[in-house]
Write a protein that holds these residues in place. Structure first.
Motif, PDB file in Angstrom:
ATOM      1  N   UNK A  87       5.912  16.337   2.958  1.00 42.35           N
ATOM      2  CA  UNK A  87       4.588  16.091   2.390  1.00 42.35           C
ATOM      3  C   UNK A  87       4.243  17.122   1.315  1.00 42.35           C
ATOM      4  N   UNK A  88       3.611  16.644   0.245  1.00 46.15           N
ATOM      5  CA  UNK A  88       3.176  17.497  -0.863  1.00 46.15           C
ATOM      6  C   UNK A  88       1.654  17.501  -0.867  1.00 46.15           C
ATOM      7  N   UNK A  97       8.112  20.434  -7.333  1.00 45.20           N
ATOM      8  CA  UNK A  97       9.391  21.148  -7.422  1.00 45.20           C
ATOM      9  C   UNK A  97       9.636  22.053  -6.224  1.00 45.20           C
ATOM     10  N   UNK A  98       8.554  22.514  -5.579  1.00 45.54           N
ATOM     11  CA  UNK A  98       8.731  23.339  -4.386  1.00 45.54           C
ATOM     12  C   UNK A  98       9.364  22.551  -3.253  1.00 45.54           C
ATOM     13  N   UNK A  99       9.212  21.238  -3.304  1.00 47.00           N
ATOM     14  CA  UNK A  99       9.756  20.361  -2.261  1.00 47.00           C
ATOM     15  C   UNK A  99      10.993  19.618  -2.740  1.00 47.00           C
ATOM     16  N   UNK A 100      10.944  19.130  -3.987  1.00 51.38           N
ATOM     17  CA  UNK A 100      12.051  18.322  -4.513  1.00 51.38           C
ATOM     18  C   UNK A 100      12.124  18.447  -6.034  1.00 51.38           C
ATOM     19  N   UNK A 101      13.172  19.028  -6.532  1.00 54.79           N
ATOM     20  CA  UNK A 101      13.371  19.128  -7.985  1.00 54.79           C
ATOM     21  C   UNK A 101      13.517  17.746  -8.604  1.00 54.79           C
ATOM     22  N   UNK A 126      -3.474   8.272   1.527  1.00 62.54           N
ATOM     23  CA  UNK A 126      -3.722   9.263   0.472  1.00 62.54           C
ATOM     24  C   UNK A 126      -2.709  10.401   0.620  1.00 62.54           C
ATOM     25  N   UNK A 127      -1.435  10.022   0.754  1.00 58.22           N
ATOM     26  CA  UNK A 127      -0.392  10.989   1.118  1.00 58.22           C
ATOM     27  C   UNK A 127       0.809  10.830   0.186  1.00 58.22           C
ATOM     28  N   UNK A 128       1.332  11.959  -0.265  1.00 57.09           N
ATOM     29  CA  UNK A 128       2.521  11.961  -1.118  1.00 57.09           C
ATOM     30  C   UNK A 128       3.626  12.728  -0.404  1.00 57.09           C
ATOM     31  N   UNK A 129       4.812  12.123  -0.355  1.00 56.00           N
ATOM     32  CA  UNK A 129       5.967  12.824   0.201  1.00 56.00           C
ATOM     33  C   UNK A 129       7.092  12.820  -0.829  1.00 56.00           C
ATOM     34  N   UNK A 130       7.812  13.921  -0.888  1.00 56.98           N
ATOM     35  CA  UNK A 130       8.959  14.062  -1.787  1.00 56.98           C
ATOM     36  C   UNK A 130      10.178  14.428  -0.932  1.00 56.98           C
ATOM     37  N   UNK A 131      11.193  13.605  -0.992  1.00 55.52           N
ATOM     38  CA  UNK A 131      12.382  13.793  -0.142  1.00 55.52           C
ATOM     39  C   UNK A 131      11.997  14.021   1.314  1.00 55.52           C
ATOM     40  N   UNK A 132      11.013  13.236   1.770  1.00 51.25           N
ATOM     41  CA  UNK A 132      10.616  13.263   3.165  1.00 51.25           C
ATOM     42  C   UNK A 132       9.642  14.356   3.557  1.00 51.25           C
ATOM     43  N   UNK A 181       0.802  -1.213   0.000  1.00 55.35           N
ATOM     44  CA  UNK A 181       0.000   0.000   0.000  1.00 55.35           C
ATOM     45  C   UNK A 181       0.838   1.267   0.000  1.00 55.35           C
ATOM     46  N   UNK A 182       2.140   1.103  -0.109  1.00 53.17           N
ATOM     47  CA  UNK A 182       3.025   2.250  -0.235  1.00 53.17           C
ATOM     48  C   UNK A 182       3.925   2.016  -1.447  1.00 53.17           C
ATOM     49  N   UNK A 183       3.935   2.974  -2.357  1.00 52.59           N
ATOM     50  CA  UNK A 183       4.816   2.894  -3.527  1.00 52.59           C
ATOM     51  C   UNK A 183       6.009   3.804  -3.257  1.00 52.59           C
ATOM     52  N   UNK A 184       7.193   3.236  -3.326  1.00 49.42           N
ATOM     53  CA  UNK A 184       8.397   3.993  -2.985  1.00 49.42           C
ATOM     54  C   UNK A 184       9.310   4.099  -4.207  1.00 49.42           C
ATOM     55  N   UNK A 185       9.665   5.330  -4.545  1.00 45.97           N
ATOM     56  CA  UNK A 185      10.644   5.612  -5.590  1.00 45.97           C
ATOM     57  C   UNK A 185      11.758   6.462  -4.972  1.00 45.97           C
ATOM     58  N   UNK A 186      12.890   6.559  -5.668  1.00 52.54           N
ATOM     59  CA  UNK A 186      13.872   7.542  -5.213  1.00 52.54           C
ATOM     60  C   UNK A 186      13.219   8.934  -5.213  1.00 52.54           C
ATOM     61  N   UNK A 187      13.276   9.616  -4.117  1.00 52.31           N
ATOM     62  CA  UNK A 187      12.780  10.994  -3.962  1.00 52.31           C
ATOM     63  C   UNK A 187      11.269  11.122  -3.827  1.00 52.31           C
ATOM     64  N   UNK A 188      10.499  10.030  -4.007  1.00 54.72           N
ATOM     65  CA  UNK A 188       9.043  10.161  -3.979  1.00 54.72           C
ATOM     66  C   UNK A 188       8.394   8.914  -3.383  1.00 54.72           C
ATOM     67  N   UNK A 189       7.434   9.129  -2.469  1.00 55.48           N
ATOM     68  CA  UNK A 189       6.677   8.031  -1.872  1.00 55.48           C
ATOM     69  C   UNK A 189       5.188   8.349  -1.958  1.00 55.48           C
ATOM     70  N   UNK A 190       4.397   7.357  -2.387  1.00 62.36           N
ATOM     71  CA  UNK A 190       2.947   7.498  -2.452  1.00 62.36           C
ATOM     72  C   UNK A 190       2.343   6.486  -1.485  1.00 62.36           C
ATOM     73  N   UNK A 191       1.725   6.989  -0.427  1.00 63.65           N
ATOM     74  CA  UNK A 191       1.070   6.144   0.569  1.00 63.65           C
ATOM     75  C   UNK A 191      -0.406   6.059   0.202  1.00 63.65           C
ATOM     76  N   UNK A 192      -0.826   4.900  -0.312  1.00 65.67           N
ATOM     77  CA  UNK A 192      -2.179   4.761  -0.839  1.00 65.67           C
ATOM     78  C   UNK A 192      -3.232   4.801   0.258  1.00 65.67           C
ATOM     79  N   UNK A 193      -2.981   4.151   1.388  1.00 64.85           N
ATOM     80  CA  UNK A 193      -3.973   4.134   2.462  1.00 64.85           C
ATOM     81  C   UNK A 193      -4.157   5.510   3.072  1.00 64.85           C
TER      82      UNK A 193
END
Length: 238
Positions: free
Chosen positions: A158-159, A213-217, A150-156, A136-148
């Motif tokens: 929240x966006x 981009x405001x959080x992570x280029x 409904x949260x997106x974080x970029x380099x730690x 339920x969490x998709x993790x990429x370098x620099x970006x995480x999408x928490x499906x449960x």
């Protein structure tokens, strides 16, 4: 059981507000009204709504400014109510974060269907991958999408995304490196029959990139334009 949705109807015409309210309350939604942009902003910023129906053209603070100022603080889904000759304004509405629009004159039943569709998508995106419950969490370098959540974080960090921006990001990210045509994105992300044009996709991608981009280029750079075709989510490194 689903909780009763709270909806704010904003229009300077009393007749329109009352008509829309009547139809929404028949669906057991809790409805509040605002007669101008300033009243709408006060309510929207200080209370939590599930959907805001927002008239574009109002004296004083218009719908564009209301949406723009709302998006600085919140991601509440917004459906813009517009007149037929306001296409340029509708595009501007998408640029400031509108999720959908309805053209006046409209059928109150159409409003109900659009609200239901937006509420359904907003709730479904919290649990998009029921088939892969263990993931339920998709993790990429620099970006995480928490499906449960409904949260997106970029380099730690929240966006804050609107439901439509979140859906667009998820749709691209769940198929890394696959190129999606604008037509496909318009059809799949908006789901129901949507009488928009391809600029709708472009404006949402632009806003999504700006927020990332405001959080992570690095996170923003993962959404790649494929010229003449559409967009893809590109993962560089691991």
């Amino acid at each position: 059981m689903e909780k009763e949705a709270r909806i704010l109807v904003v229009d300077d015409e009393d007749r329109i507000r009352r008509l829309v309210r009547l139809y929404l309350e028949k669906e057991d939604y809790e409805v509040e009204e605002a007669a101008d942009g300033d009243e709408a902003l006060t309510l929207a910023l200080n209370q939590d709504y599930d959907v805001i129906l927002l008239d574009l053209m109002m004296p004083g603070t218009d719908g564009i400014e209301v949406c723009q100022r709302l998006r600085e603080k919140k991601s509440t889904p917004v459906i813009m109510l517009t007149a037929k000759g306001e296409e340029a304004n509708r595009v501007q509405g998408f640029e400031v974060g509108t999720d959908d629009y309805i053209v006046k004159p409209f059928s109150p039943r159409e409003v109900v269907l659009r609200v239901k569709a937006l509420l359904r998508r907003s709730s479904q995106t919290r649990f998009l991958d029921t088939e892969t419950a263990a993931r339920n969490v998709i993790v990429f370098p620099h970006l995480t999408i928490d499906l449960d959540a409904h949260r997106v974080t970029a380099d730690g960090k929240e966006v804050m995304l609107t439901p439509k921006e979140y859906e667009l990001l998820y749709y691209l990210a769940k198929s890394p490196d696959k190129v999606f045509a604008r037509e496909e994105l318009l059809k799949e992300v908006w789901q129901y029959e949507f009488f928009g044009d391809l600029r709708t996709v472009d404006t949402h991608v632009k806003r999504l990139r700006e927020k990332l981009s405001k959080v992570s280029a690095n996170a923003a750079a993962m959404i790649v334009t494929v010229w003449g075709v559409g967009y893809k989510f590109e993962v560089n490194g691991s």
